[in-house]
Design a protein around this motif. Structure first.
Motif, PDB file in Angstrom:
ATOM      1  N   CYS A   4       0.833  -1.204   0.000  1.00 33.12           N
ATOM      2  CA  CYS A   4       0.000   0.000   0.000  1.00 33.12           C
ATOM      3  C   CYS A   4       0.871   1.260   0.000  1.00 33.12           C
ATOM      4  O   CYS A   4       0.547   2.252  -0.651  1.00 33.12           O
ATOM      5  N   LEU A   7       2.041   1.855  -3.390  1.00 31.95           N
ATOM      6  CA  LEU A   7       0.959   2.434  -4.190  1.00 31.95           C
ATOM      7  C   LEU A   7       0.821   3.943  -3.935  1.00 31.95           C
ATOM      8  O   LEU A   7       0.676   4.729  -4.873  1.00 31.95           O
ATOM      9  N   SER A  82     -12.637  -2.566 -14.502  1.00 27.80           N
ATOM     10  CA  SER A  82     -11.440  -3.395 -14.417  1.00 27.80           C
ATOM     11  C   SER A  82     -11.800  -4.819 -14.832  1.00 27.80           C
ATOM     12  O   SER A  82     -12.981  -5.167 -14.915  1.00 27.80           O
ATOM     13  N   LEU A 140      -2.836   2.201  -9.588  1.00 26.55           N
ATOM     14  CA  LEU A 140      -3.228   0.841  -9.206  1.00 26.55           C
ATOM     15  C   LEU A 140      -2.805  -0.161 -10.279  1.00 26.55           C
ATOM     16  O   LEU A 140      -2.224  -1.210  -9.986  1.00 26.55           O
ATOM     17  N   ILE A 145      -0.038  -4.584  -8.389  1.00 27.31           N
ATOM     18  CA  ILE A 145      -0.821  -5.271  -7.353  1.00 27.31           C
ATOM     19  C   ILE A 145      -1.901  -6.104  -8.048  1.00 27.31           C
ATOM     20  O   ILE A 145      -2.656  -5.576  -8.860  1.00 27.31           O
ATOM     21  N   ASP A 147      -4.241  -8.429  -6.495  1.00 25.51           N
ATOM     22  CA  ASP A 147      -5.523  -8.703  -5.824  1.00 25.51           C
ATOM     23  C   ASP A 147      -6.216  -7.432  -5.374  1.00 25.51           C
ATOM     24  O   ASP A 147      -6.758  -7.350  -4.288  1.00 25.51           O
ATOM     25  N   TYR A 148      -6.194  -6.414  -6.243  1.00 23.42           N
ATOM     26  CA  TYR A 148      -6.902  -5.182  -5.899  1.00 23.42           C
ATOM     27  C   TYR A 148      -8.427  -5.423  -5.936  1.00 23.42           C
ATOM     28  O   TYR A 148      -8.898  -6.392  -6.526  1.00 23.42           O
ATOM     29  N   THR A 149      -9.147  -4.509  -5.303  1.00 22.52           N
ATOM     30  CA  THR A 149     -10.609  -4.571  -5.313  1.00 22.52           C
ATOM     31  C   THR A 149     -11.107  -4.108  -6.680  1.00 22.52           C
ATOM     32  O   THR A 149     -10.742  -3.019  -7.132  1.00 22.52           O
ATOM     33  N   ALA A 402      -7.114   5.147  -4.378  1.00 21.90           N
ATOM     34  CA  ALA A 402      -6.282   3.981  -4.685  1.00 21.90           C
ATOM     35  C   ALA A 402      -6.209   3.046  -3.476  1.00 21.90           C
ATOM     36  O   ALA A 402      -6.351   1.818  -3.607  1.00 21.90           O
ATOM     37  N   CYS A 405      -8.989   0.675  -2.837  1.00 19.51           N
ATOM     38  CA  CYS A 405      -9.019  -0.508  -3.705  1.00 19.51           C
ATOM     39  C   CYS A 405      -7.959  -1.544  -3.329  1.00 19.51           C
ATOM     40  O   CYS A 405      -7.838  -2.563  -4.003  1.00 19.51           O
ATOM     41  N   THR A 406      -7.189  -1.268  -2.309  1.00 19.64           N
ATOM     42  CA  THR A 406      -6.152  -2.253  -1.973  1.00 19.64           C
ATOM     43  C   THR A 406      -6.168  -2.699  -0.526  1.00 19.64           C
ATOM     44  O   THR A 406      -5.624  -3.741  -0.191  1.00 19.64           O
TER      45      THR A 406
END
Ligand code: ZN
Length: 412
Positions: A4, A7, A82, A140, A145, A147-149, A402, A405-406
């Motif tokens: 994070c 990011l 996404s 993002l 990364i 496994d982001y949301t 951002a 989402c992580t």
């Protein structure tokens, strides 16, 4: 560094990119009314998002959603998502209010970067919010990364004229799949708008009878009736309205009251020596979430008709516009997540407030989506000459988006 933190650094490094996107957007004069250059703006955003690897479409809004008087100006929505299933939706409106006069720093559509700010019409309301969303997503996607949301983005028109052909249509079209939504309007980072006041706009027309100015006894003077009626409204109706105060906080605190403002538009009479046979005035009634919009309409109309009867004059009440107030659910998981994430990412604990004006968030909330409005400011620069955004605020908003989402807060 944690992923994070990586990011957040990445977002910071995209500062110039976001400024460039914002300047490009400001230079496209997407003014409403009537709704100009919408396709130019959507094409720009589509290409930008496509280059970032997202699947993007530009949706033409069916004509029946476009207000009658602007049918010659087509409306478009940019929708992107996404590859992962979307959990959170980010929305921004790309239309801007007309520039008006009084610009000193720069021309409204010639963006200028100066002293850590970007100036131009729409800089803060809310092309800066759009640039922050774009910056967050780019960071993002580029940070690796996996496994982001999952997320969706939409950039919509017409917020400044009620949003029916924008966020309203988008939600109605069934495209929004997310459980959560952030609208990136300029709340400023220190507050999060958990809802907004509603409104009803009335037009009251008093109907009299015309006559020559030399024989006023032969007519019925609509102006004189109107004056009596407005007096009663000011003395009896307005205090009743203003006795109602929402339990939610507002900035400034005066905004907590329901309000009734008279005479925004007043019309009547044709000539000095003619008894006026009609006179009309408007009322801008602002509604708190504790009130029902149907009750507000009923209460006002009944009051006016009762007084008109006492005054023995003929009156018509017309509703010009209405917007329900909205408030996010008390158990909003997004609110908890946003507060945690803002604290973690930018060290801010945003205060929960009710927005005094209207926002597109109601369309998402009405569809059962857990929605908040949170975006870069300052709020008070909107709709003014020399409108500007603070670049730092835009970057920080992007960091919060951002991080949302992580951090996995929305997945629990
Ligand atoms: Zn706005």
């Amino acid at each position: 560094m944690s992923r994070c933190e990586v990011l957040l650094e990445k977002v910071c490094s995209l500062r110039d990119f976001m400024v460039r996107v914002l300047c490009d957007l400001v230079a496209i004069p997407t003014v409403v009314p009537p709704g100009e250059h919408y396709l130019d703006c959507c094409t720009y955003l589509r290409d930008l998002l496509r280059d970032m690897g997202l699947s993007v479409e530009v949706i033409e809004v069916p004509r029946e959603y476009v207000p009658e008087e602007y049918r010659d100006y087509p409306r478009y929505i940019v929708y992107a998502r996404s590859s992962r299933d979307p959990i959170i939706h980010f929305n921004g409106h790309y239309d801007v209010v007309p520039p008006g006069g009084g610009w000193v720093v720069t021309d409204p559509f010639k963006p200028k970067v100066m002293n850590g700010k970007v100036y131009g019409r729409g800089a803060v309301d809310m092309k800066g919010g759009i640039a922050a969303i774009v910056g967050a997503v780019k960071a993002l996607l580029e940070s690796g990364i996996e496994d982001y949301t999952g997320f969706e983005l939409s950039f919509t028109p017409d917020e400044e004229i009620g949003g029916r052909a924008g966020a309203g249509y988008l939600v109605k079209s069934g495209r929004v799949r997310s459980r959560f939504c952030i609208v990136a309007e300029p709340s400023g980072l220190n507050q999060v708008w958990i809802g907004h006041k509603g409104l009803v706009w009335f037009e009251v027309t008093v109907i009299g009878k015309s006559a020559h100015g030399s024989t006023p006894w032969l007519g019925v003077n609509a102006f004189e009736c109107m004056v009596e009626l407005v007096h009663r409204l000011l003395r009896e109706y307005r205090p009743l309205v203003e006795s109602r105060v929402t339990r939610f906080e507002t900035i400034p605190p005066e905004g907590r009251r329901a309000t009734a403002m008279f005479g925004g538009v007043v019309r009547g009479g044709v000539k000095v020596n003619v008894v006026p046979d009609t006179c009309s005035f408007t009322v801008d009634r602002r509604v708190i979430p504790e009130e029902s919009i149907d009750d507000v309409k009923h209460e006002f109309t009944e009051f006016v008709l009762k007084v008109a009867k006492e005054l023995k004059c003929d009156v018509k009440v017309k509703i010009l516009e209405e917007m329900k107030p909205c408030i996010v659910s008390e158990s909003s998981r997004l609110l908890t997540a946003l507060k945690n994430v803002a604290k973690y990412a930018i060290g801010v604990e945003p205060k929960e407030t009710l927005c005094i004006g209207g926002l597109d968030m109601r369309y998402f909330i009405e569809a059962g989506i857990d929605t908040l409005t949170y975006g870069p400011g300052p709020t008070e620069a909107a709709h003014r000459p020399d409108e500007y955004i603070v670049i730092e605020s835009m970057v920080k908003a992007a960091q919060v988006y951002a991080a949302l989402c992580t951090r996995g807060e929305l997945l629990q």
